[in-house]
Design a protein around this motif. Structure first.
Motif, short mmCIF file in Angstrom:
data_model
loop_
_atom_site.label_atom_id
_atom_site.label_comp_id
_atom_site.label_asym_id
_atom_site.label_seq_id
_atom_site.Cartn_x
_atom_site.Cartn_y
_atom_site.Cartn_z
N PHE A 90 0.83 -1.21 0.00
CA PHE A 90 0.00 0.00 0.00
C PHE A 90 0.87 1.27 0.00
O PHE A 90 0.53 2.27 -0.62
N SER A 91 2.02 1.20 0.72
CA SER A 91 2.82 2.41 0.89
C SER A 91 4.02 2.45 -0.06
O SER A 91 4.94 3.24 0.15
N GLY A 92 3.99 1.57 -1.07
CA GLY A 92 5.03 1.62 -2.10
C GLY A 92 6.36 1.04 -1.67
O GLY A 92 7.39 1.32 -2.27
N ARG A 93 6.37 0.21 -0.63
CA ARG A 93 7.61 -0.48 -0.23
C ARG A 93 7.61 -1.87 -0.84
O ARG A 93 6.56 -2.36 -1.27
N ASP A 94 8.77 -2.52 -0.80
CA ASP A 94 8.85 -3.88 -1.34
C ASP A 94 8.22 -4.86 -0.36
O ASP A 94 8.75 -5.06 0.74
N LEU A 139 2.60 -0.31 12.42
CA LEU A 139 3.47 0.01 11.29
C LEU A 139 3.14 1.36 10.69
O LEU A 139 4.03 2.06 10.21
N SER A 140 1.83 1.74 10.69
CA SER A 140 1.54 3.05 10.12
C SER A 140 2.16 4.15 10.98
O SER A 140 2.53 5.19 10.46
N ALA A 141 2.31 3.88 12.29
CA ALA A 141 3.01 4.86 13.14
C ALA A 141 4.51 4.79 12.87
O ALA A 141 5.17 5.82 12.72
N LEU A 142 5.05 3.58 12.81
CA LEU A 142 6.50 3.42 12.60
C LEU A 142 6.94 4.06 11.28
O LEU A 142 7.98 4.71 11.21
N TRP A 143 6.13 3.86 10.25
CA TRP A 143 6.47 4.39 8.92
C TRP A 143 5.91 5.80 8.69
O TRP A 143 6.04 6.35 7.61
N ARG A 144 5.25 6.35 9.72
CA ARG A 144 4.67 7.70 9.64
C ARG A 144 3.79 7.86 8.41
O ARG A 144 3.93 8.82 7.64
N LEU A 145 2.89 6.91 8.21
CA LEU A 145 1.99 6.97 7.05
C LEU A 145 0.80 7.87 7.38
O LEU A 145 0.31 7.88 8.50
N GLU A 146 0.36 8.59 6.37
CA GLU A 146 -0.84 9.44 6.53
C GLU A 146 -2.05 8.59 6.16
O GLU A 146 -2.52 8.66 5.02
N VAL A 147 -2.48 7.73 7.05
CA VAL A 147 -3.64 6.87 6.75
C VAL A 147 -4.69 7.01 7.83
O VAL A 147 -4.36 7.20 9.00
N THR A 148 -5.94 6.90 7.44
CA THR A 148 -7.02 6.92 8.42
C THR A 148 -7.32 5.48 8.83
O THR A 148 -6.88 4.52 8.17
N ASP A 159 2.66 8.00 17.89
CA ASP A 159 1.19 7.99 17.88
C ASP A 159 0.70 7.48 16.53
O ASP A 159 1.45 7.44 15.58
N ALA A 160 -0.55 7.08 16.48
CA ALA A 160 -1.05 6.43 15.26
C ALA A 160 -2.45 6.90 14.92
O ALA A 160 -3.09 7.56 15.73
N PRO A 161 -2.96 6.55 13.72
CA PRO A 161 -4.33 6.96 13.37
C PRO A 161 -5.35 6.30 14.26
O PRO A 161 -5.12 5.20 14.72
#
Ligand code: ATP
Length: 312
Positions: free
Chosen positions: A85-89, A123-132, A310-312
């Motif tokens: 989803f976040s364009g990583r391998d 992981l969305s917190a670790l990778w600082r993804l802008e996801v809801t 922190d996370a979504p």
């Protein structure tokens, strides 16, 4: 310039009990439509995700040996889906996942799904993804039908395969006693057994879901207790006849009602209040009908960061 390695993130995630689980007849594609009411319980797993040169999954806690640590672990599936989803391998995410199990393995309480939901949030917190959370829920549904619910928590009505969720108003904290069995039960085998029982006869079916929703709105555990229903219970009991004795023992110990949780074999007993739950747990533990007894309450929130970013 030195690259900053983010701190590991730890997420706590609830288990679930089905207050109502109506299973439709088997469809041509082999699946069943479900109508279910989930409640998230305070019996939890904790999942830590960290950037690591040695990627993989480690599982700690009771019955950790029964959990695969390879690509079939649902937490690892979550790592791969979020990487994609976040364009990583997705084949080489530099992530280590450590799971501390509190939820029984193959116990009908969505333990594996919970770990996947926790991994998505961590992981969305670790990778600082802008996801809801709604973005994460769409990814979650691709991993497994119980994953979206453990992400949101609370109380929810689930349809489809359980992944289409609507929040349910629930005014009260409910107190439960959970009886873990010595071995797990395979969810697909329980569904197959239900199909077999339905071919042969007419096992009991859960009633309409609306009265369950009304009972939740009033918040009266006695009213809810009368309405607990699970179509998979007959199949779980058929595969594991000892569950009948466990269910009886919980009610004899003073629970308002008992039900097999999801596909079992964990039995969940609804109690009047916390004090009653502690008494029922003590009596059930002495009755020798199960491996371990735990008390829990619900509803509780879904997967939440408890350490790190922190996370979504
Ligand atoms: P459900 O209630 O969603 O049907 P369950 O609670 O009965 O599931 P799980 O604990 O999720 O069962 O485990 C079912 C199987 O999934 C296990 O036997 C195990 O092989 C596999 N599995 C994959 N990942 C995990 C995980 N992270 N934790 C536990 N089991 C996992």
């Amino acid at each position: 310039m030195l690259a900053v390695v983010p701190h590991p993130v730890t997420v706590r995630v609830p288990s679930k009990v089905n207050l109502h689980l109506a299973v439709g007849d088997v469809r041509p594609d082999g699946y069943h439509d479900l109508t279910t009411v989930f409640q998230a319980l305070s019996l939890t797993d904790e999942v830590t995700v960290a950037v690591a040169d040695e990627p993989g999954v480690e599982v700690l806690g009771e019955n950790a040996d029964a959990v695969p640590t390879g690509p079939s672990n649902l937490a690892w599936r979550a790592v791969q889906e979020l990487a994609r989803f976040s364009g990583r391998d997705p084949e080489e995410p530099r992530v280590r996942v450590v799971i501390r199990k509190g939820i029984p393995v193959a116990g009908g309480m969505a333990g594996g799904s919970a770990d996947a939901a926790a991994t998505l949030v961590g992981l969305s917190a670790l990778w600082r993804l802008e996801v809801t959370r709604d973005d994460l829920a769409r990814i979650a549904a691709r991993i497994g039908s119980d994953v979206p619910f453990t992400l949101y928590g609370g109380t929810a009505l689930g349809t489809g395969r359980g992944e289409q969720l609507v929040p349910v108003l629930s005014r009260h904290t409910y107190h439960w006693v959970l009886a873990f069995d010595r071995r797990g039960l395979s969810t697909p085998k329980v569904f197959t057994e239900l199909d077999r029982l339905r071919d042969e006869g007419d096992p009991p079916r859960a009633g309409a879901v609306e009265p369950v929703l009304e009972a939740l709105a009033t918040g009266d555990p006695r009213q809810l207790a009368l309405l607990l229903g699970n179509d998979l219970q007959a199949a779980a009991v058929s595969l594991r006849p000892g569950l009948r004795r466990t269910l009886r023992a919980g009610v004899n110990a003073g629970a308002l009602a008992g039900t097999v949780s999801g596909s079992g074999p964990t039995c969940a007993f609804l109690c009047e209040d916390q004090e009653a739950a502690l008494q029922v747990a003590a009596e059930l533990a002495g009755a020798g009908v199960c491996r371990t007894v735990r008390v829990a309450h619900g509803p509780v929130p879904g997967a939440r960061v408890i350490g790190g970013e922190d996370a979504p």
